[in-house]
Write an enzyme that holds these catalytic residues in place. Structure first.
Site, PDB file in Angstrom:
ATOM      1  N   HIS A  33       9.456 -25.824  -5.953  1.00  0.00           N
ATOM      2  CA  HIS A  33       9.832 -25.624  -7.410  1.00  0.00           C
ATOM      3  C   HIS A  33       8.661 -26.076  -8.147  1.00  0.00           C
ATOM      4  O   HIS A  33       8.353 -24.981  -9.206  1.00  0.00           O
ATOM      5  CB  HIS A  33      11.042 -26.460  -8.124  1.00  0.00           C
ATOM      6  CG  HIS A  33      12.342 -25.889  -7.104  1.00  0.00           C
ATOM      7  ND1 HIS A  33      13.342 -26.882  -6.938  1.00  0.00           N
ATOM      8  CD2 HIS A  33      13.023 -24.594  -6.843  1.00  0.00           C
ATOM      9  CE1 HIS A  33      14.107 -26.372  -6.073  1.00  0.00           C
ATOM     10  NE2 HIS A  33      13.950 -24.951  -6.263  1.00  0.00           N
ATOM     11  N   ARG A  92      10.364 -16.707  -1.070  1.00  0.00           N
ATOM     12  CA  ARG A  92       9.882 -17.598  -0.022  1.00  0.00           C
ATOM     13  C   ARG A  92       9.885 -16.468   1.338  1.00  0.00           C
ATOM     14  O   ARG A  92       8.911 -16.694   2.078  1.00  0.00           O
ATOM     15  CB  ARG A  92      10.943 -18.865   0.304  1.00  0.00           C
ATOM     16  CG  ARG A  92      10.646 -19.895  -0.289  1.00  0.00           C
ATOM     17  CD  ARG A  92      11.730 -20.938  -0.459  1.00  0.00           C
ATOM     18  NE  ARG A  92      12.999 -20.440  -0.759  1.00  0.00           N
ATOM     19  CZ  ARG A  92      13.963 -20.938  -0.949  1.00  0.00           C
ATOM     20  NH1 ARG A  92      14.235 -22.280  -0.611  1.00  0.00           N
ATOM     21  NH2 ARG A  92      14.952 -20.246  -1.686  1.00  0.00           N
ATOM     22  N   SER A 106      16.051 -26.966  -1.211  1.00  0.00           N
ATOM     23  CA  SER A 106      16.579 -28.117  -1.954  1.00  0.00           C
ATOM     24  C   SER A 106      17.753 -28.527  -1.150  1.00  0.00           C
ATOM     25  O   SER A 106      17.934 -29.954  -0.756  1.00  0.00           O
ATOM     26  CB  SER A 106      17.713 -27.827  -3.274  1.00  0.00           C
ATOM     27  OG  SER A 106      16.823 -27.515  -4.044  1.00  0.00           O
TER      28      SER A 106
HETATM   29  P1  ADP Z   1      18.997 -20.740  -7.134  1.00  0.00           P
HETATM   30  O1  ADP Z   1      20.262 -21.605  -6.663  1.00  0.00           O
HETATM   31  O2  ADP Z   1      19.194 -20.175  -8.381  1.00  0.00           O
HETATM   32  O3  ADP Z   1      18.565 -19.835  -5.683  1.00  0.00           O
HETATM   33  P2  ADP Z   1      17.244 -22.885  -6.351  1.00  0.00           P
HETATM   34  O4  ADP Z   1      17.058 -24.273  -7.080  1.00  0.00           O
HETATM   35  O5  ADP Z   1      17.518 -22.651  -5.031  1.00  0.00           O
HETATM   36  O6  ADP Z   1      18.086 -22.135  -7.384  1.00  0.00           O
HETATM   37  O7  ADP Z   1      15.777 -21.956  -6.605  1.00  0.00           O
HETATM   38  C1  ADP Z   1      15.305 -21.559  -7.827  1.00  0.00           C
HETATM   39  C2  ADP Z   1      14.021 -20.494  -7.703  1.00  0.00           C
HETATM   40  O8  ADP Z   1      13.100 -21.351  -7.044  1.00  0.00           O
HETATM   41  C3  ADP Z   1      14.686 -19.710  -6.618  1.00  0.00           C
HETATM   42  O9  ADP Z   1      13.733 -18.274  -7.212  1.00  0.00           O
HETATM   43  C4  ADP Z   1      14.077 -19.763  -5.474  1.00  0.00           C
HETATM   44  O10 ADP Z   1      13.451 -18.583  -4.811  1.00  0.00           O
HETATM   45  C5  ADP Z   1      12.707 -20.591  -5.795  1.00  0.00           C
HETATM   46  N1  ADP Z   1      12.318 -21.445  -4.812  1.00  0.00           N
HETATM   47  C6  ADP Z   1      13.096 -22.390  -4.257  1.00  0.00           C
HETATM   48  N2  ADP Z   1      12.391 -23.272  -3.262  1.00  0.00           N
HETATM   49  C7  ADP Z   1      11.004 -22.665  -3.372  1.00  0.00           C
HETATM   50  C8  ADP Z   1      10.058 -22.882  -2.609  1.00  0.00           C
HETATM   51  N3  ADP Z   1       9.832 -23.857  -1.535  1.00  0.00           N
HETATM   52  N4  ADP Z   1       8.821 -22.308  -2.782  1.00  0.00           N
HETATM   53  C9  ADP Z   1       8.858 -21.209  -3.847  1.00  0.00           C
HETATM   54  N5  ADP Z   1      10.083 -20.859  -4.534  1.00  0.00           N
HETATM   55  C10 ADP Z   1      11.041 -21.577  -4.075  1.00  0.00           C
END
Ligand code: ADP
Length: 163
Positions: free
Chosen positions: A17, A92, A130
């Site tokens: 993130h 990803r 996460s």
């Molecule tokens: P959501 O439940 O909305 O998917 P997340 O917290 O899982 O929320 O993810 C928020 C955003 O960050 C999403 O667009 C997700 O694809 C991106 N994201 C999550 N992990 C990574 C990562 N390791 N690298 C790049 N982007 C990520």
């Protein structure tokens, strides 16, 4: 002024993130990191805890044009409310793409003026989610290097208590 909103569950905020956030902060005048307040997802961390972790990241990384917030309801409504024109998301893998493709179509239908921009994950973080951080932490494995350093000790203890 170009304003972007980076929405997500951030349960918890990872270095994946952070990578997306830093890229966005370099591109937009102001970026809001917006925690989705959705009890149906049964998050491990409360909205307040997630916002506090994000605030610590903003502070320790010196991200002067980044703010934290939270929202419930429609993302396009929150985006309009804070005066943002862009939604920021990270990609990803193909599975992320399929989901984002659908969400983008829905959001464009709801508000055609708002555009979504995507940052490809740093290949080093493309495995990171996460949920993997939560699982590793709850099982007593090391989450060092997976979460921002400023939250590492807090998360290690908080997740160990969680199991
Ligand atoms: P959501 O439940 O909305 O998917 P997340 O917290 O899982 O929320 O993810 C928020 C955003 O960050 C999403 O667009 C997700 O694809 C991106 N994201 C999550 N992990 C990574 C990562 N390791 N690298 C790049 N982007 C990520």
């Amino acid at each position: 002024m170009k304003i972007g909103v980076y929405p997500g569950s951030f349960d918890p905020f990872t270095i994946g993130h952070l990578d997306v956030l830093k890229n966005a902060a370099g591109l937009f005048d102001v970026v809001y990191v917006a925690v989705l307040n959705n009890s149906a997802k049964s998050p491990v961390f409360s909205v307040e805890e997630r916002e506090e972790m994000i605030d610590r990241v903003i502070e320790s990384e010196g991200l002067k044009n980044v703010r934290s917030g939270s929202f419930s309801g429609l993302l396009v409504d929150y985006t309009k409310q804070i005066g943002a024109q862009y939604i920021i998301r990270g990609l990803r893998a193909i599975t992320d793409f399929e989901y984002e493709f659908q969400i983008n179509a829905v959001n464009r239908h709801l508000n055609p003026d708002i555009r979504t921009v995507y940052f490809m994950a740093n290949p080093e973080h493309s495995f990171l989610s996460s949920s993997s951080v939560r699982e590793i932490g709850e099982m007593g494995g090391s989450i060092e290097g997976l979460v921002p350093l400023c939250n590492y000790h807090y998360l290690r203890e908080r997740l160990a208590r969680q199991k």
